[in-house]
Design a protein around this motif. Structure first.
Motif, PDB file in Angstrom:
ATOM      1  N   ASN A  35       6.710   9.059  -1.934  1.00  0.00           N
ATOM      2  CA  ASN A  35       8.052   8.045  -1.887  1.00  0.00           C
ATOM      3  C   ASN A  35       7.804   6.995  -0.856  1.00  0.00           C
ATOM      4  N   LEU A  36       6.764   6.964   0.010  1.00  0.00           N
ATOM      5  CA  LEU A  36       6.671   5.763   1.089  1.00  0.00           C
ATOM      6  C   LEU A  36       5.691   4.940   0.513  1.00  0.00           C
ATOM      7  N   LEU A  37       6.226   3.653   0.957  1.00  0.00           N
ATOM      8  CA  LEU A  37       5.323   2.349   0.501  1.00  0.00           C
ATOM      9  C   LEU A  37       5.385   1.337   1.608  1.00  0.00           C
ATOM     10  N   ALA A  38       4.384   0.888   2.157  1.00  0.00           N
ATOM     11  CA  ALA A  38       4.110  -0.173   2.982  1.00  0.00           C
ATOM     12  C   ALA A  38       3.760  -1.445   2.618  1.00  0.00           C
ATOM     13  N   TYR A  39       4.528  -2.515   3.127  1.00  0.00           N
ATOM     14  CA  TYR A  39       4.018  -3.859   2.654  1.00  0.00           C
ATOM     15  C   TYR A  39       4.206  -4.761   3.714  1.00  0.00           C
ATOM     16  N   GLY A  40       3.241  -5.908   3.654  1.00  0.00           N
ATOM     17  CA  GLY A  40       3.159  -6.828   4.677  1.00  0.00           C
ATOM     18  C   GLY A  40       3.662  -8.345   4.214  1.00  0.00           C
TER      19      GLY A  40
ATOM     20  N   LEU B 264      -3.324  -3.984   5.018  1.00  0.00           N
ATOM     21  CA  LEU B 264      -3.142  -2.915   5.615  1.00  0.00           C
ATOM     22  C   LEU B 264      -3.733  -1.759   5.076  1.00  0.00           C
ATOM     23  N   LYS B 265      -3.823  -0.706   5.939  1.00  0.00           N
ATOM     24  CA  LYS B 265      -4.412   0.624   5.531  1.00  0.00           C
ATOM     25  C   LYS B 265      -3.702   1.902   6.242  1.00  0.00           C
ATOM     26  N   PHE B 266      -3.435   2.885   5.837  1.00  0.00           N
ATOM     27  CA  PHE B 266      -2.929   3.927   6.443  1.00  0.00           C
ATOM     28  C   PHE B 266      -4.133   4.843   6.761  1.00  0.00           C
ATOM     29  N   THR B 267      -4.010   5.179   8.134  1.00  0.00           N
ATOM     30  CA  THR B 267      -5.177   5.960   8.725  1.00  0.00           C
ATOM     31  C   THR B 267      -4.586   7.009   9.419  1.00  0.00           C
ATOM     32  N   GLY B 268      -5.459   8.094  10.019  1.00  0.00           N
ATOM     33  CA  GLY B 268      -5.204   9.163  10.817  1.00  0.00           C
ATOM     34  C   GLY B 268      -4.213  10.140   9.949  1.00  0.00           C
TER      35      GLY B 268
ATOM     36  N   GLU C  82       0.839  -1.205  -0.115  1.00  0.00           N
ATOM     37  CA  GLU C  82       0.032   0.126   0.100  1.00  0.00           C
ATOM     38  C   GLU C  82       0.841   1.188  -0.079  1.00  0.00           C
ATOM     39  N   PHE C  83       0.487   2.440  -0.826  1.00  0.00           N
ATOM     40  CA  PHE C  83       1.245   3.585  -0.756  1.00  0.00           C
ATOM     41  C   PHE C  83       0.705   4.360   0.152  1.00  0.00           C
TER      42      PHE C  83
END
Length: 529
Positions: free
Chosen positions: A308-313, A360-364, A301-302
């Motif tokens: 420029n930030l990417l998260a992956y599980g 996964l999700k970015f919040t806040g 998820e971007f």
């Protein structure tokens, strides 16, 4: 695949139910400090009335081809997209701003209370996005099931753009809305042209005349008009293919509006929306020797505001945050989130399976991260890597049954999660057609369990009627009578039915309002506060 699942859905099968809800939970069952959710409407084919209580068995299950596999709101909440196992993408449009069909008494009550009406959606159009394919090189059949749908920036007011993917191929679709001609326009056009012949219809029957069982090259679909509803046409603009050796599990748009990523088990590729001939491999977890493989990528998820930030599980329960500015190959993560305080004392065969990050999700506003594994929903602060801010128990009661879950393959179910725009509430799915809503605070980790039906609080009423611990996989829940065993259960435990085959894995939150949509088989249930 059976022919019954390949039929085109009619508008009557997508008709919405009345928005008024007569269901409300008793006050003694209501959760403190949590909003009361009300049934809004349902879209899709309803279970037959003769089936009875759908929690008593799988009698209401439909053809797998019609089962909804993904749902997604666009950025403003005007459109809702749903993909199914047959490779179709169905679009619904918000209609409450145009026509409020609620009863007058309900409208008067809403005006008196000062509450705004909940969103209402109606069927807009659908198109065939993917078809069954066959990989000759690897002798592999590739299914048409829609894995993910992502909305792109709208090119204009009458057009929509979205990405849809199956196991191997990502496609960029453009759906255009055509203004309906007014009555008498055809006669005026004939008089202006001097022709007495009937006007030709636009070329929009490609998807209906083309056999859906074919396995043509996806590149041949570029520029051709897809299946059309009233006033809409769908056109495939780009095909991103031949970049994944393993099944794609997620795609994510970048906030720059120009790039997106596609992730499979071992690699994450970065694409440009205008370029299909090449992509850049930014994460590669494939070892030199495949026997040394210890984990795989499960989702990516971007960041919503930092391009420029990417998260992956991963399957081991780790979440890595990488910065694309550091290097071309993001093999070194900026942050690695690991729950060190909740590690089991004795690892078992099922430990890694239930730790796999399924979503996964970015919040806040991008300050927090919400992750879902099989057992729990976790909230992370991006500044703290060692432990989550809060852990919400979803399937903790299933821990004693992990062996049975593994035997029946339920342990591999992938549940999604979603969050409200301000990050004050989270939601995720469960079994028996239920989903759970949690407050976004660390002080309260207990949530509300709702059922995907017209009476969302029925499951709470039934659970309070049982004073004993519910037992999973009971013969009663599977619809099997136990001859000679109609008396009390062993050890005095009363078994409550719990249907593992009926589950809510897909749900999404409206981008601006407290409004949840969840998918149950081939129906969409909508709830508001």
């Amino acid at each position: 695949m059976s022919g019954a699942g390949r039929h085109r859905r009619s508008k009557s099968s997508i008709a919405s139910s009345p928005t008024s809800s007569t269901s409300s939970s008793p006050s003694r069952y209501s959760e403190p400090r949590l909003p009361q959710w009300k049934f809004s409407q349902v879209l899709g084919e309803l279970p037959p009335p003769a089936a009875g209580n759908h929690r008593n068995g799988p009698a209401t299950l439909r053809d797998d081809a019609d089962e909804i596999s993904v749902i997604e709101f666009d950025g403003g909440g005007e459109f809702l997209a749903a993909g199914d196992h047959a490779g179709r993408v169905i679009l619904f449009r918000r209609t409450d701003d145009e026509d409020d069909a609620r009863p007058r008494a309900e409208l008067e009550r809403a005006d008196y209370a000062g509450a705004s009406p909940p969103p209402r959606y109606a069927y807009a159009t659908e198109f065939q996005s993917h078809e069954p394919e066959f990989d000759v090189l690897h002798s592999l059949e590739i299914g048409e099931k829609i894995k993910r749908v992502r909305w792109c920036a709208r090119p204009n007011r009458r057009s929509l753009c979205m990405l849809a993917t199956n196991d191997r191929t990502v496609k960029l679709w453009k759906v255009s809305e055509h203004k309906a001609p007014k009555e008498g326009d055809d006669d005026e056009r004939r008089r202006s042209t001097g022709s007495l012949l009937p006007l030709q219809e636009p070329l929009s029957e490609w998807a209906t005349t083309k056999s859906r069982a074919s396995s043509a090259d996806p590149a041949e679909q570029i520029g051709k008009v897809g299946e059309v509803g009233d006033g809409y046409s769908a056109k495939c603009r780009r095909v991103f293919e031949r970049a994944h050796r393993f099944n794609i599990n997620s795609i994510s748009n970048n906030c720059d509006g120009e790039t997106f990523v596609s992730a499979d088990d071992l690699r994450i590729n970065l694409w440009h929306l205008e370029v299909t001939s090449q992509c850049f491999n930014i994460v590669d977890m494939k070892p030199t020797d495949m026997e040394d493989l210890v984990e795989v990528i499960s989702t990516a998820e971007f960041h919503p505001s930092s391009c420029n930030l990417l998260a992956y599980g991963s399957s081991s329960g780790l979440v890595r945050l990488v910065d694309l500015r550091r290097s071309a190959l993001c093999d070194q993560s900026v942050r690695t989130f690991r729950d060190r305080g909740n590690r089991p004392q004795h690892s078992t065969f099922f430990t890694e399976i239930i730790s796999c990050i399924t979503d996964l999700k970015f919040t806040g506003e991008g300050r927090c991260l919400l992750t879902r594994d099989y057992m729990n929903l976790k909230l992370w602060d991006l500044r703290v890597e060692t432990s989550p801010v809060a852990t919400y128990k979803v399937h903790e009661f299933l821990r004693p049954k992990l062996s049975n879950l593994y035997t029946e393959d339920y342990i591999f179910d992938r549940f999604r999660c979603c969050a409200s725009k301000d990050g004050s509430y989270f939601a995720t799915g469960s079994y028996s057609n239920t989903f759970k809503v949690f407050p976004g605070t660390a002080a309260q980790t207990t949530g509300t369990t709702l059922e995907a039906s017209a009476n969302p609080y029925r499951v709470q009423s039934e659970s309070h009627a049982h004073t004993r611990i519910p037992a999973m996989f009971s013969n009663f829940s599977l619809g099997v009578s136990r001859k000679g065993h109609d008396g009390p259960r062993p050890h005095g435990k009363e078994e409550a039915p719990y249907n593992m085959a009926s589950r809510v894995t897909q749900l999404t939150w409206h981008p601006t309002e407290n409004f949840i949509v969840c998918a149950a088989n081939n129906s969409l249930y909508m709830y508001h506060t």
